[in-house]
Design a protein around this motif. Structure first.
Motif, short mmCIF file in Angstrom:
data_model
loop_
_atom_site.label_atom_id
_atom_site.label_comp_id
_atom_site.label_asym_id
_atom_site.label_seq_id
_atom_site.Cartn_x
_atom_site.Cartn_y
_atom_site.Cartn_z
N UNK A 185 -16.63 41.51 5.17
CA UNK A 185 -16.80 42.15 6.47
C UNK A 185 -17.94 41.53 7.27
N UNK A 186 -19.05 41.20 6.59
CA UNK A 186 -20.17 40.55 7.27
C UNK A 186 -19.79 39.17 7.78
N UNK A 187 -18.99 38.45 6.99
CA UNK A 187 -18.54 37.12 7.44
C UNK A 187 -17.60 37.23 8.64
N UNK A 188 -16.77 38.27 8.66
CA UNK A 188 -15.91 38.49 9.82
C UNK A 188 -16.74 38.74 11.08
N UNK A 189 -17.81 39.52 10.94
CA UNK A 189 -18.70 39.78 12.07
C UNK A 189 -19.40 38.51 12.52
N UNK A 190 -19.82 37.70 11.54
CA UNK A 190 -20.54 36.46 11.84
C UNK A 190 -19.64 35.44 12.52
#
Length: 309
Positions: A226-231
């Motif tokens: 999820x953090x990578x999707x946001x990034x």
């Protein structure tokens, strides 16, 4: 897993996926051709152990013994007996050693129905062979063919086992599935053949208990995704810069980062741990060239089509 040397096993119902003889309309000789060559495919892949399940007798005990005898694969069954001789049809267990760790596999079937077979109680026979094998090994693994309707608490029934893998159960185990507090974890890949179950075991001290950390590790992976999707919105900036004008998102990012740190801290405590994965076998996974070549050869020598109608 390309740089690893996995130990490949199957919990049963390997040759025929249905409880009826001919759901796909193939003639008996064609089904025998497929089953016989399937053994060759499993040997090429490098299977170590295969449990015998109830569906595997659909073309008879004699045929099953014919295609499995002399194989490099260890076909197991600890509770299926020949009615005429009262002797086991297959070896009850197999012991192998991986990186200094001895692993014992025991094969069991809940309810195999065939005219020439005695299906002894799989729980009592399983316990008997666990008691026999456990002093010789570091890890005991049960491979059990069992129906979804059986309500037996397997972790409670086999407390001295370390892992249990099932065939014949429709429900697939997820990495975050709740396991019993006591007794071995129980894993099922389902009956559709669309997932591969992987247990990654790391052992530093054979005298320490191995902790199942599948649930927290799965959650850590989910947060990382999820953090990578946001990034991905702008890789050149930090998450704080990207979402500076969205306090709700910043709050969520902070929450994720805090949870990920705490999960990482807890996972680092376990030197001896195991992680369960359920990997979807999507069409996008490239075929192994050697295996694909063998299948093409088998299909080209058949007098029927391997394609679905």
């Amino acid at each position: 897993m390309s740089e690893r040397d996995p130990l490949l096993v199957d919990a049963g119902n390997t040759f025929f996926s249905h409880g009826v003889i001919n759901p796909d309309g193939l003639r008996v000789n064609n089904k025998k051709y497929k089953a016989k060559n399937f053994v060759s495919a499993l040997e090429l892949i490098g299977y170590e152990v295969v449990n015998i399940g109830s569906n595997d007798f659909k073309l008879g005990e004699v045929f099953l013994k014919e295609i499995t005898s002399g194989s490099s694969i260890n076909f197991l069954s600890a509770n299926l007996y020949d009615k005429n001789t009262n002797s086991l049809l297959f070896e009850p267990y197999h012991i192998t050693e991986e990186d200094g760790v001895k692993i014992g596999f025991i094969g069991l079937s809940e309810a195999t129905r065939y005219e020439s077979i005695i299906n002894k109680n799989f729980i009592s026979e399983g316990i008997r062979y666990i008691d026999m094998v456990k002093p010789e090994v570091d890890i005991v693994i049960l491979l059990i063919d069992i129906s979804s309707s059986n309500g037996v608490d397997l972790s409670n029934a086999f407390p001295e086992a370390d892992y249990i893998f099932l065939s014949g159960v429709t429900k697939r185990t997820e990495p975050r599935s709740k396991q019993a507090q006591d007794g071995p974890p129980v894993y099922s890949t389902g009956i559709q053949g669309k997932h591969l179950s992987i247990v990654d075991i790391r052992i530093k001290d054979l005298n320490s208990a191995v902790k199942d950390v599948s649930a927290p590790f799965s959650r850590l992976q989910e947060i990382d995704f999820r953090l990578k999707q946001m990034q991905a919105k702008d890789p050149s900036k930090t998450l704080e810069e990207i979402y500076a004008n969205q306090p709700n998102v910043i709050s969520l990012v902070t929450k994720y980062q805090k949870e990920a740190f705490e999960l990482g801290q807890s996972l680092a405590k376990y030197g001896d741990r195991s992680i369960f994965f359920s990997v979807p076998l999507s069409p996008g996974i490239p075929d192994d060239k050697d295996v694909a070549g063998l299948i093409e050869k088998i299909a080209s020598n058949a007098d029927f089509s391997f394609e679905k109608p």
